[in-house]
Design a protein around this motif. Structure first.
Motif, PDB file in Angstrom:
ATOM      1  N   ILE A   1      -4.956   2.827   8.713  1.00 23.12           N
ATOM      2  CA  ILE A   1      -5.854   3.360   7.684  1.00 23.12           C
ATOM      3  C   ILE A   1      -7.272   3.447   8.221  1.00 23.12           C
ATOM      4  CG2 ILE A   1      -6.872   2.894   5.435  1.00 23.12           C
ATOM      5  CD1 ILE A   1      -4.140   1.760   4.580  1.00 23.12           C
TER       6      ILE A   1
ATOM      7  N   HIS B   1       5.674   2.917   0.830  1.00 21.20           N
ATOM      8  CA  HIS B   1       4.939   1.736   0.366  1.00 21.20           C
ATOM      9  C   HIS B   1       5.157   0.649   1.418  1.00 21.20           C
ATOM     10  CE1 HIS B   1       8.606  -0.325  -1.336  1.00 21.20           C
ATOM     11  NE2 HIS B   1       8.992   0.923  -1.513  1.00 21.20           N
TER      12      HIS B   1
ATOM     13  N   SER C   1     -10.204  -1.900   2.417  1.00 20.64           N
ATOM     14  CA  SER C   1      -9.746  -2.386   1.121  1.00 20.64           C
ATOM     15  C   SER C   1     -10.929  -2.712   0.217  1.00 20.64           C
ATOM     16  CB  SER C   1      -8.884  -3.633   1.307  1.00 20.64           C
ATOM     17  OG  SER C   1      -8.667  -4.286   0.074  1.00 20.64           O
TER      18      SER C   1
ATOM     19  N   VAL D   1       0.840  -1.190   0.000  1.00 19.93           N
ATOM     20  CA  VAL D   1       0.000   0.000   0.000  1.00 19.93           C
ATOM     21  C   VAL D   1       0.883   1.250   0.000  1.00 19.93           C
ATOM     22  CG1 VAL D   1      -1.841   1.237   1.188  1.00 19.93           C
ATOM     23  CG2 VAL D   1      -1.711  -1.263   1.339  1.00 19.93           C
TER      24      VAL D   1
ATOM     25  N   CYS E   1       1.071   4.962   0.914  1.00 21.97           N
ATOM     26  CA  CYS E   1       0.295   5.719   1.901  1.00 21.97           C
ATOM     27  C   CYS E   1       1.109   6.855   2.497  1.00 21.97           C
ATOM     28  CB  CYS E   1      -0.202   4.792   3.006  1.00 21.97           C
ATOM     29  SG  CYS E   1       1.118   3.866   3.843  1.00 21.97           S
TER      30      CYS E   1
ATOM     31  N   SER F   1       0.051  -4.216   3.754  1.00 24.70           N
ATOM     32  CA  SER F   1      -1.254  -3.923   4.341  1.00 24.70           C
ATOM     33  C   SER F   1      -1.405  -4.537   5.724  1.00 24.70           C
ATOM     34  CB  SER F   1      -2.373  -4.405   3.418  1.00 24.70           C
ATOM     35  OG  SER F   1      -2.303  -5.803   3.209  1.00 24.70           O
TER      36      SER F   1
ATOM     37  N   GLU G   1      -4.731   4.398  -5.406  1.00 26.60           N
ATOM     38  CA  GLU G   1      -5.450   3.131  -5.267  1.00 26.60           C
ATOM     39  C   GLU G   1      -5.848   2.517  -6.611  1.00 26.60           C
ATOM     40  OE1 GLU G   1      -7.955   2.812  -1.438  1.00 26.60           O
ATOM     41  OE2 GLU G   1      -8.074   4.932  -1.989  1.00 26.60           O
TER      42      GLU G   1
ATOM     43  N   ASP H   1      -7.112  -6.356   6.040  1.00 25.48           N
ATOM     44  CA  ASP H   1      -7.607  -5.627   4.872  1.00 25.48           C
ATOM     45  C   ASP H   1      -9.078  -5.237   4.992  1.00 25.48           C
ATOM     46  OD1 ASP H   1      -5.221  -5.613   3.528  1.00 25.48           O
ATOM     47  OD2 ASP H   1      -5.699  -7.271   2.189  1.00 25.48           O
TER      48      ASP H   1
ATOM     49  N   PRO I   1      -4.471   5.755   2.252  1.00 27.73           N
ATOM     50  CA  PRO I   1      -3.971   5.050   1.068  1.00 27.73           C
ATOM     51  C   PRO I   1      -3.978   5.975  -0.153  1.00 27.73           C
ATOM     52  CG  PRO I   1      -6.218   4.355   1.571  1.00 27.73           C
ATOM     53  CD  PRO I   1      -5.778   5.256   2.700  1.00 27.73           C
TER      54      PRO I   1
END
Length: 306
Positions: free
Chosen positions: A246, A236, A301, A164, A166, A239, A256, A297, A253
């Motif tokens: 998050i 990066h 996600s 991810v 972020c 997850s 995406e 996730d 994030p």
């Protein structure tokens, strides 16, 4: 002397780094430990360990003999514990290895819960970001995050490990939100030391591309995670490490619509005809705890149920 006991003591001397440490670990006197190793060497007519007053190391034949000792001891343990599957609860010490970040985030709480359920089990963990030789280290089970597993080992896939991109809300407020991978060239990027620090690969609707980013800091994943949460830049990260952040709004994030190459989380164990009940029990417990899709996730996600 009992040959199997001598083999066990010999392996413990090597693993613990010396005769004194092995004696403490096994609850024996140092003289007893020394006699067992000396008996092995006498029976073989070979020197297994070179030792001085300051250091000790395996001879070439000692390394080969240690490998066989570990295999024999593992088979004996299998034979001794085959009845566990029929008697009920698992018991014994599991020797595990994992990366530091995955162990802290997910193995630690799982082990704490598991030990309450099965009080006759214990754990011996080796935390390392290096890939260890499971046979040489006497490891029962390894949790590895990789694209491919050694074909000589048995691997059970547990979950995808999404990568991810972020950053913190504060960083985005100060520096703007990257909308395309090319925008990262103008951002402070935080890159993992083990990978190419300045090249980040992406795949999107337009195909694959590699972006040369401006890496301000390179380090291990835990350090980069802390920096990203503190607003130091764009990172990066896996997850499994950032899912809670998050959901809490600590990290946001980015990009995406694009994907970075993502490995999977595997449970890996030496190829055996019979998996020790204590290993199977914990592996099944952990896999159920992770879930499908993985719990880290969920709630943010697109690939996980909301």
């Amino acid at each position: 002397m009992d040959r199997l006991q001598s083999m066990k003591i010999f392996a413990c001397v090597v693993d613990s780094g010396g005769f004194s440490a092995a004696a403490d670990q096994l609850g024996l006197s140092q003289a007893q430990v020394t006699r067992h190793v000396a008996a092995l060497e006498s029976d073989l007519g070979l020197r297994l360990l070179e030792r001085t007053t300051r250091r000790m190391h395996l001879t070439e034949i000692g390394e080969a003999y240690l490998d066989r000792c570990r295999r024999i001891l593992a088979l004996v343990e299998e034979a001794d514990t085959m009845g566990e599957a029929h008697r009920g609860e698992p018991r014994g010490v599991l020797r595990l290895t994992s990366s530091v970040s995955f162990a802290r985030a997910h193995l630690a709480p799982a082990i704490a819960e598991y030990m309450q359920l099965f009080p006759e089990t214990g754990f011996d963990l080796i935390l390392s970001d290096r890939t260890l030789n499971m046979v040489d280290e006497g490891i029962d089970l390894a949790f590895r995050i990789t694209h491919a597993v050694d074909p000589g080992l048995v691997a059970r896939p547990l979950a995808p490990c999404r990568v991810v991109v972020c950053a913190s809300p504060g960083y985005i407020e100060r520096n703007g939100r990257p909308e395309r991978p090319e925008d990262l060239r103008h951002h402070d990027c935080l890159s993992h030391s083990y990978f190419k620090r300045s090249i980040w690969p992406f795949r999107g609707a337009g195909g694959e591309q590699s972006i040369a980013v401006r890496t301000r800091v390179a380090g291990d994943v835990d350090f980069l995670h802390a920096l990203a949460c503190a607003g130091a830049g764009v990172a990066h990260l896996p997850s499994y490490l950032v899912g809670d952040d998050i959901r809490a709004g600590v990290l946001v994030p980015l990009l995406e619509e694009y994907e970075m190459p993502s490995p999977s989380v595997y449970a890996v164990y030496p190829s055996r005809h019979y998996l020790l009940p204590k290993v199977r029990s914990f592996l099944d417990y952990f896999a159920e705890r992770v879930g499908d899709p993985p719990h880290w996730d969920r709630g943010w996600s697109d690939s996980a149920p909301q």
